[in-house]
Design a protein around this motif. Structure first.
Motif, short mmCIF file in Angstrom:
data_model
loop_
_atom_site.label_atom_id
_atom_site.label_comp_id
_atom_site.label_asym_id
_atom_site.label_seq_id
_atom_site.Cartn_x
_atom_site.Cartn_y
_atom_site.Cartn_z
N UNK A 5 46.87 50.40 36.86
CA UNK A 5 45.65 50.15 36.10
C UNK A 5 44.56 49.44 36.92
N UNK A 6 44.91 48.41 37.73
CA UNK A 6 43.86 47.76 38.51
C UNK A 6 43.07 48.72 39.40
N UNK A 7 43.71 49.77 39.90
CA UNK A 7 42.98 50.75 40.71
C UNK A 7 41.93 51.47 39.87
N UNK A 8 42.28 51.77 38.62
CA UNK A 8 41.30 52.41 37.73
C UNK A 8 40.17 51.44 37.40
N UNK A 9 40.49 50.16 37.23
CA UNK A 9 39.44 49.17 36.95
C UNK A 9 38.53 49.00 38.15
N UNK A 10 39.10 49.05 39.36
CA UNK A 10 38.29 48.89 40.57
C UNK A 10 37.24 49.98 40.70
N UNK A 11 37.52 51.14 40.11
CA UNK A 11 36.57 52.26 40.16
C UNK A 11 35.23 51.86 39.51
N UNK A 12 35.29 50.92 38.57
CA UNK A 12 34.08 50.46 37.88
C UNK A 12 33.44 49.27 38.59
N UNK A 13 33.97 48.89 39.73
CA UNK A 13 33.39 47.79 40.48
C UNK A 13 34.28 46.56 40.48
N UNK A 14 34.05 45.68 41.48
CA UNK A 14 34.87 44.48 41.61
C UNK A 14 34.69 43.52 40.44
N UNK A 15 33.46 43.41 39.95
CA UNK A 15 33.23 42.50 38.84
C UNK A 15 34.03 42.92 37.61
N UNK A 16 34.07 44.23 37.36
CA UNK A 16 34.84 44.74 36.22
C UNK A 16 36.33 44.50 36.42
N UNK A 17 36.80 44.72 37.65
CA UNK A 17 38.21 44.48 37.97
C UNK A 17 38.59 43.03 37.71
N UNK A 18 37.76 42.09 38.19
CA UNK A 18 38.07 40.67 38.01
C UNK A 18 38.03 40.27 36.54
N UNK A 19 37.09 40.87 35.80
CA UNK A 19 37.00 40.59 34.37
C UNK A 19 38.27 40.99 33.64
N UNK A 20 38.72 42.23 33.91
CA UNK A 20 39.90 42.73 33.22
C UNK A 20 41.17 41.99 33.63
N UNK A 21 41.29 41.67 34.92
CA UNK A 21 42.47 40.94 35.38
C UNK A 21 42.51 39.53 34.79
N UNK A 22 41.36 38.89 34.71
CA UNK A 22 41.31 37.54 34.13
C UNK A 22 41.73 37.57 32.67
N UNK A 23 41.39 38.65 31.97
CA UNK A 23 41.77 38.78 30.57
C UNK A 23 43.25 39.13 30.40
N UNK A 24 43.80 39.87 31.36
CA UNK A 24 45.15 40.41 31.22
C UNK A 24 46.23 39.49 31.78
N UNK A 25 45.85 38.43 32.49
CA UNK A 25 46.85 37.56 33.12
C UNK A 25 46.65 36.11 32.67
N UNK A 26 47.66 35.31 32.90
CA UNK A 26 47.61 33.89 32.55
C UNK A 26 48.05 33.09 33.77
N UNK A 27 47.10 32.77 34.62
CA UNK A 27 47.40 32.05 35.85
C UNK A 27 47.53 30.55 35.54
N UNK A 28 48.61 29.95 36.01
CA UNK A 28 48.81 28.51 35.84
C UNK A 28 48.04 27.78 36.95
N UNK A 29 46.86 27.29 36.62
CA UNK A 29 46.00 26.67 37.64
C UNK A 29 46.53 25.32 38.09
N UNK A 30 47.45 24.74 37.34
CA UNK A 30 47.97 23.41 37.70
C UNK A 30 48.92 23.46 38.89
N UNK A 31 49.49 24.63 39.17
CA UNK A 31 50.48 24.72 40.24
C UNK A 31 49.97 25.48 41.46
#
Length: 485
Positions: A48-74
Motif C-alpha cells: 500500500x505505501x507504494x500506491x500512496x507514494x504515487x500521490x506524492x511524499x506528503x500524501x504518503x506521510x499523511x497516510x502512514x501517520x494515520x495508519x501507524x502508532x509510533x511510540x515517541x517515548x522510546x
C-alpha cells in the motif's frame, strides 16, 4: 558533548534556534519508522505505501501517520543535540522543531521532549523538505533571521538562508558542501559506523548454529569425503547469509519491542547506530546472494529447504512469535531445518530418529530462551504480558516443566536409536553410545538449572559454545560416538 554554549554562538537571544528531526535530533527517520511499523502490523497490505507514494511524499506521510502508532517515548534521540538545545534554552532563545516528518508526529515528539516553543512539519498540502522548509522559515523569521541545525543535503537551501549553520551527524558529502556556505559554525560528527555494529546486526556469531548442517555428514561417517565436505562449506555460508538477512528483517520489524527491552534496545537498528534505510537495503541483498549461490552451486533440494526456512522465519517474525506455544515449536523447526538442509546438500537420507531427537532437543532449548526472557521481565518488575510475546511471568513454572520434559524425551529417542538395527550395522560397538545418554542428561539438567537461576542471558546454543563445561561435555559426547565406530 559538543563544545557549544550560547556565548560562543554570538547570536542574539531573539534569533530562533531551528532544529531538524530525522537524522539530527533523532538517530533515525520517522518515514522509515512508519514504513516498518506498517509492515509489521499490516503485512498483507505491505504494498500500500507504494500506491500512496504515487500521490506524492506528503500524501504518503499523511497516510502512514494515520495508519501507524509510533511510540515517541522510546525513539533513539541524540543526546548531543538535546544538550545543544538545552544550552540554547538556558540562553533564552526560542527553540523551533522544523521537520519533513508529518506534523502530527512532530507535535507528539515535542510534547514528549518539552523543549520546543514551535513546531513545523509536513502536512497533506506541503512536504516540508528542502526549499519548502527554507521558504517557510524565511516567511516566519526572515532571511538570515534564524539558526539551523541539520544533517543532509536537503538542508543546504535552509542553511543558505540561515544566520548560522550547525551540522550534526552529517551524511556523506554534507560537511564538504557546507564549507562553501560561509556560515557554518560547528560540525558535530557521529561515532563512525564501525565493523562492530555491522557484525552485531548481521549476527555473524549466530552462524555457529549452521554447524548443524554437518550432522547428517557425521551420522553417515562421510566427513572425510572432500566433495561432500565442500558442499557442506558452501551450504554453511549460504545458510548463514540467508539467516543474517532474516535477522536484519526481524530486527527492523521488532524495533518497537526491542526499544522497550533492557538489553535489546542496544541493538544497532533499535539504538540508531545503523539506519533503517540501510537495513531495508541489506536484507534483500543478502537473500539474493544466498539463494543465487545455492541455486548455482548446490542441489536444488537444498534451495527448497532454504526457501522453507526463509518462509517460516518470515511467518515467525510477523505472526508466530506472538502466539503462545506456536512460537517455540517454530523455533524448534527452524533448528531442525538446518539438519534437513544438510541432508539435502549432501543428498543423504535422514532417519526418523535424527529428526525426532532434533525436534525434542531444540524445543527444549527454545523453551529455555523463553524462560530466560520471562525471568528477566519478572526481575524487571513486569507482571503482565511481556512485550511482543504471548506469555506472562506466571507461566515460568509451566515452561520449565515443558522444557525439561522435552529435553529428557530427546534422551529417550537417543536410547531407542541405539537399539535400532540400522545403528547396529553402522557402528562396530553400538553399546558404547549408551554412555552418551547420561552425558546428555547431565547437560540438559545443568542448562535448566542455570536458566532457573537467571544465568542464561543469551541464546542457549550460543551460551553452550561459550561455556567451558558445555564444550567439555560436547567433546566427551563426540568421543563416545567415535569410540563406537
Amino acid at each position: 558533548m559538543p563544545d557549544f554554549t550560547p556565548t560562543t554562538a554570538s547570536c542574539a537571544a531573539s534569533t530562533p534556534f531551528v532544529v531538524d528531526l530525522d537524522g539530527t535530533l533523532l538517530k533515525s527517520d520517522l518515514l522509515f519508522e512508519c514504513v516498518v511499523s506498517f509492515i509489521r502490523t499490516k503485512p498483507l497490505q505491505c504494498l500500500k505505501p507504494l500506491a500512496w507514494l504515487w500521490h506524492g511524499k506528503a500524501y504518503l506521510k499523511e497516510r502512514l501517520a494515520q495508519a501507524t502508532d509510533i511510540d515517541v517515548t522510546s525513539l533513539p534521540y541524540d543526546p548531543d543535540v538535546l544538550w545543544m538545545i538545552e544550552a540554547q534554552r538556558n540562553g533564552g532563545r526560542k527553540i523551533v522543531l522544523a521537520t519533513a516528518s508529518h506534523y502530527t508526529l512532530a507535535v507528539r515528539i515535542a510534547g514528549h521532549l518539552k523543549v520546543f516553543d514551535e513546531v513545523l512539519g509536513t502536512t497533506l498540502e506541503r512536504n516540508l523538505s528542502g526549499a519548502h522548509k527554507r521558504n517557510a522559515l524565511v516567511t516566519l523569521y526572515g532571511e538570515r533571521g534564524f539558526d539551523y541545525v541539520g544533517n543532509s543535503l536537503d538542508d543546504l537551501p535552509v542553511w543558505r538562508s540561515a544566520r548560522q549553520a550547525f551540522v550534526v551527524n552529517p551524511l556523506p558529502g554534507v560537511e564538504r558542501a557546507t564549507r562553501h556556505l560561509g556560515n557554518a559554525v560547528q560540525v558535530v560528527r557521529p561515532d563512525t559506523t564501525n565493523f562492530k555494529s555491522v557484525y552485531k546486526a548481521l549476527r555473524i556469531h549466530q552462524w555457529v548454529k549452521n554447524a548443524l548442517i554437518f550432522i547428517p555428514l557425521l551420522a553417515a561417517h562421510q566427513l572425510v569425503n572432500p566433495l561432500l565436505l565442500w558442499h557442506g562449506v558452501l551450504a554453511f555460508v549460504f545458510f548463514g547469509l540467508c539467516a543474517s538477512g532474516v535477522y536484519v528483517l526481524n530486527d527492523l520489524l521488532d524495533l518497537a519491542d526491542d526499544r522497550k527491552h533492557p538489553t535489546k534496545r542496544h541493538r544497532p537498528f533499535a539504538s540508531g547506530a545503523l539506519s533503517i534505510k540501510s537495513g531495508l537495503l541489506t536484507f534483500p541483498l543478502l537473500l539474493l546472494v544466498a539463494f543465487t549461490g545455492a541455486w548455482l552451486c548446490l542441489p536444488h533440494q537444498f534451495v527448497a529447504v532454504l526457501a522453507c526456512y526463509y518462509v517460516l522465519t518470515l511467518v515467525y517474525s510477523l505472526w508466530l512469535k506472538r502466539l503462545m506455544a506456536l512460537d517455540v515449536i517454530a523455533l524448534a523447526l527452524l533448528y531442525t531445518l538446518r539438519i534437513i538442509a544438510g541432508g539435502a546438500a549432501f543428498e543423504l537420507e535422514l532417519t526418523g530418529w535424527m529428526l525426532a531427537f532434533a525436534m525434542f532437543m531444540f524445543l527444549s532449548l527454545a523453551l529455555v530462551k523463553r524462560y530466560a526472557e520471562l525471568l528477566l521481565a519478572l526481575h524487571s518488575g513486569i507482571t503482565g504480558k511481556t512485550g511482543g510475546r504471548d506469555y506472562f511471568p506466571a507461566d515460568l513454572a509451566m515452561l520449565s516443566s515443558l522444557g525439561a520434559a522435552s529435553g529428557y524425551l530427546a534422551v529417550i529417542v537417543l536410547a531407542l536409536y541405539i537399539q535400532d538395527s540400522v545403528t547396529t550395522a553402522l557402528y562396530a560397538h553400538p553399546r558404547w553410545i549408551w554412555l552418551a545418554c547420561p552425558v546428555l542428561l547431565l547437560w540438559i539438567t545443568r542448562i535448566w538449572l542455570l536458566t532457573h537461576r537467571g544465568r542464561m542471558n543469551d541464546d542457549p546454543v550460543v551460551f553452550a559454545l561459550r561455556d567451558h563445561l558445555s564444550l567439555a561435555m560436547g567433546a566427551v559426547f563426540c568421543l563416545i560416538f567415535w569410540v563406537a565406530v
